[in-house]
Scaffold this active site. Structure first.
Site, PDB file in Angstrom:
ATOM      1  N   THR A  12     -36.346  86.185   4.989  1.00 19.69           N
ATOM      2  CA  THR A  12     -35.926  85.755   3.649  1.00 19.69           C
ATOM      3  C   THR A  12     -35.162  86.831   2.901  1.00 19.69           C
ATOM      4  OG1 THR A  12     -37.816  84.282   3.500  1.00 19.69           O
ATOM      5  CG2 THR A  12     -36.815  84.908   1.427  1.00 19.69           C
ATOM      6  N   SER A  59     -38.542  84.996  11.316  1.00 13.73           N
ATOM      7  CA  SER A  59     -39.547  85.777  12.049  1.00 13.73           C
ATOM      8  C   SER A  59     -40.499  84.909  12.863  1.00 13.73           C
ATOM      9  CB  SER A  59     -40.324  86.710  11.116  1.00 13.73           C
ATOM     10  OG  SER A  59     -41.237  86.007  10.321  1.00 13.73           O
ATOM     11  N   THR A  92     -41.359  87.364   6.417  1.00 10.91           N
ATOM     12  CA  THR A  92     -42.759  87.624   6.063  1.00 10.91           C
ATOM     13  C   THR A  92     -43.762  86.871   6.936  1.00 10.91           C
ATOM     14  OG1 THR A  92     -42.651  85.879   4.404  1.00 10.91           O
ATOM     15  CG2 THR A  92     -42.230  88.136   3.641  1.00 10.91           C
ATOM     16  N   ASP A  93     -43.284  85.824   7.636  1.00 11.66           N
ATOM     17  CA  ASP A  93     -44.250  84.982   8.360  1.00 11.66           C
ATOM     18  C   ASP A  93     -44.988  85.724   9.473  1.00 11.66           C
ATOM     19  OD1 ASP A  93     -43.535  82.964   6.681  1.00 11.66           O
ATOM     20  OD2 ASP A  93     -42.342  81.846   8.135  1.00 11.66           O
TER      21      ASP A  93
HETATM   22  N1  GLU Z   1     -39.778  81.894   7.632  1.00 11.04           N
HETATM   23  C1  GLU Z   1     -38.890  83.015   7.461  1.00 11.04           C
HETATM   24  C2  GLU Z   1     -39.267  84.202   8.321  1.00 11.04           C
HETATM   25  O1  GLU Z   1     -40.443  84.465   8.559  1.00 11.04           O
HETATM   26  C3  GLU Z   1     -38.803  83.467   6.072  1.00 11.04           C
HETATM   27  C4  GLU Z   1     -40.106  83.989   5.588  1.00 11.04           C
HETATM   28  C5  GLU Z   1     -39.915  85.164   4.697  1.00 11.04           C
HETATM   29  O2  GLU Z   1     -39.194  86.096   5.055  1.00 11.04           O
HETATM   30  O3  GLU Z   1     -40.513  85.102   3.615  1.00 11.04           O
HETATM   31  O4  GLU Z   1     -38.359  84.906   8.728  1.00 11.04           O
END
Ligand code: GLU
EC number: 3.5.1.1
Length: 329
Positions: A12, A59, A92-93
């Site tokens: 993100t 991710s 973040t995932d």
């Molecule tokens: N789902 C995406 C990932 O994990 C975006 C999650 C994020 O970075 O907050 O890359």
């Protein structure tokens, strides 16, 4: 000024949306690392930054192969005298998993900091720029040396061993249950309040140079009336280890003890973690580990217990040694 390398992997923090009020409906992993860095003008005043677009992923698509390459790249960068620290931008995932993996395999005292964002770069309240600024502050700070791989979002500093994502959408999502975060970054100053106790980075017995590949280890989520079919399927599909995200203190039904006991006898290492979200899974607590020849995961959540078990299995199949590794790392 310190020399910091930013390795970008997507997420993100590199996300964009057509609307500035979107907080969940956006595309991640779009902006390049140079796009991101060029939007944060104060970065130039705190460190000499070089950057590499390492991969560009949501991710959820992170893989063991990328982990191994990333760890090798970070290790070789940190071996250079002129490199003072590394920052990794990440979705973040699965950020907590990559952070803990690197914490176990990168053999260096120099700072490695993982950072992400919960809001895309186009958001009214995008958090990526300040999070990345804080990450570079941390990677440049002598206070960050020897503390293992760090995670920062939302002005907090976390230990990669214990940090976990706790909320699907809020910016205040990364938490370290029970034992608390390491500290804060406020106005460009890190404030640390505790040290990691368990072995990590420069104390590791799993340096990346020794790791060629990671064995298959699967997680089975415990629930009422678990028939054991998924555990059996994982074993049949070649899993070398299973982590059971058990009930409470890693508890399981009589039926699951029998199912996992049979799987263990076939040579699959069974680790009991918990679906609870915090607390210790004690050896011989809810389940007689000595009888069933299971391993207790201590307070590692299932996704982190999986990583430690994979690395342990690259070195040993001894239950005693694997249990000792779970008390040490
Ligand atoms: N789902 C995406 C990932 O994990 C975006 C999650 C994020 O970075 O907050 O890359």
């Amino acid at each position: 000024m310190k020399n910091i390398v930013v390795l970008a992997t997507g997420g993100t923090i590199a996300g964009v949306s057509t609307s500035s009020t979107d907080t969940t409906g956006y595309r991640s992993a779009i902006l390049t690392v140079d796009d991101i860095i060029s939007q944060i003008s104060p970065l130039k005043t705190i460190a000499n930054i070089t950057s590499e677009q390492f991969v560009q992923l949501d991710s959820a698509d992170m893989t063991h192969e990328v982990w191994l390459e990333l760890a090798r790249r970070i290790s070789s960068l940190l071996e250079r005298e002129e490199v003072d620290g590394v920052v990794v931008t990440h979705g973040t995932d699965t950020l907590e998993e990559t952070a803990y993996f690197l914490n176990l395999v990168v053999n260096s005292e120099k700072p490695v900091v993982l950072v992400g964002a919960m809001r895309p770069s186009t958001s009214l309240s995008c958090d990526g720029p300040m999070n990345l600024y804080n990450a570079v502050i941390l990677a440049s700070s002598p206070q960050s040396w020897g503390k293992g791989v760090l995670v920062t979002l939302n002005d907090t500093i976390h230990c990669s061993r214990e940090v976990t994502k706790t909320n699907t959408a809020l910016q205040d999502t990364f938490k370290t249950p029970d034992v608390g975060n390491f500290g804060y970054v406020v106005d460009g100053t890190p404030y640390f309040y505790r040290m990691p106790i368990r072995k990590h980075t420069y104390m590791t017995s799993f340096p990346i140079e020794k790791i060629k590949e990671l064995p298959q280890v699967d997680i089975i989520y415990g629930h009422v009336n678990d028939r054991g079919t998924l555990a059996c399927a994982a074993a049949e599909a070649g899993a070398k280890g299973l982590v059971y995200a058990g009930l409470g203190n890693g508890n399981m039904s009589k039926h699951m003890k029998d199912v996992l006991g049979v799987i263990q006898k076939q040579g699959v290492i069974v680790v009991r973690s918990t679906r609870v979200g915090s607390g210790v899974v004690t050896r011989n607590g809810a389940v007689d580990d000595d009888q069933y020849r299971f391993i207790a995961a201590d307070n590692l959540n299932p996704q982190k217990a999986r990583i430690l078990l994979m690395l342990a299995l690259t070195q040993t199949a001894s239950l005693e040694e694997i249990q000792a590794i779970f008390w040490e790392y």
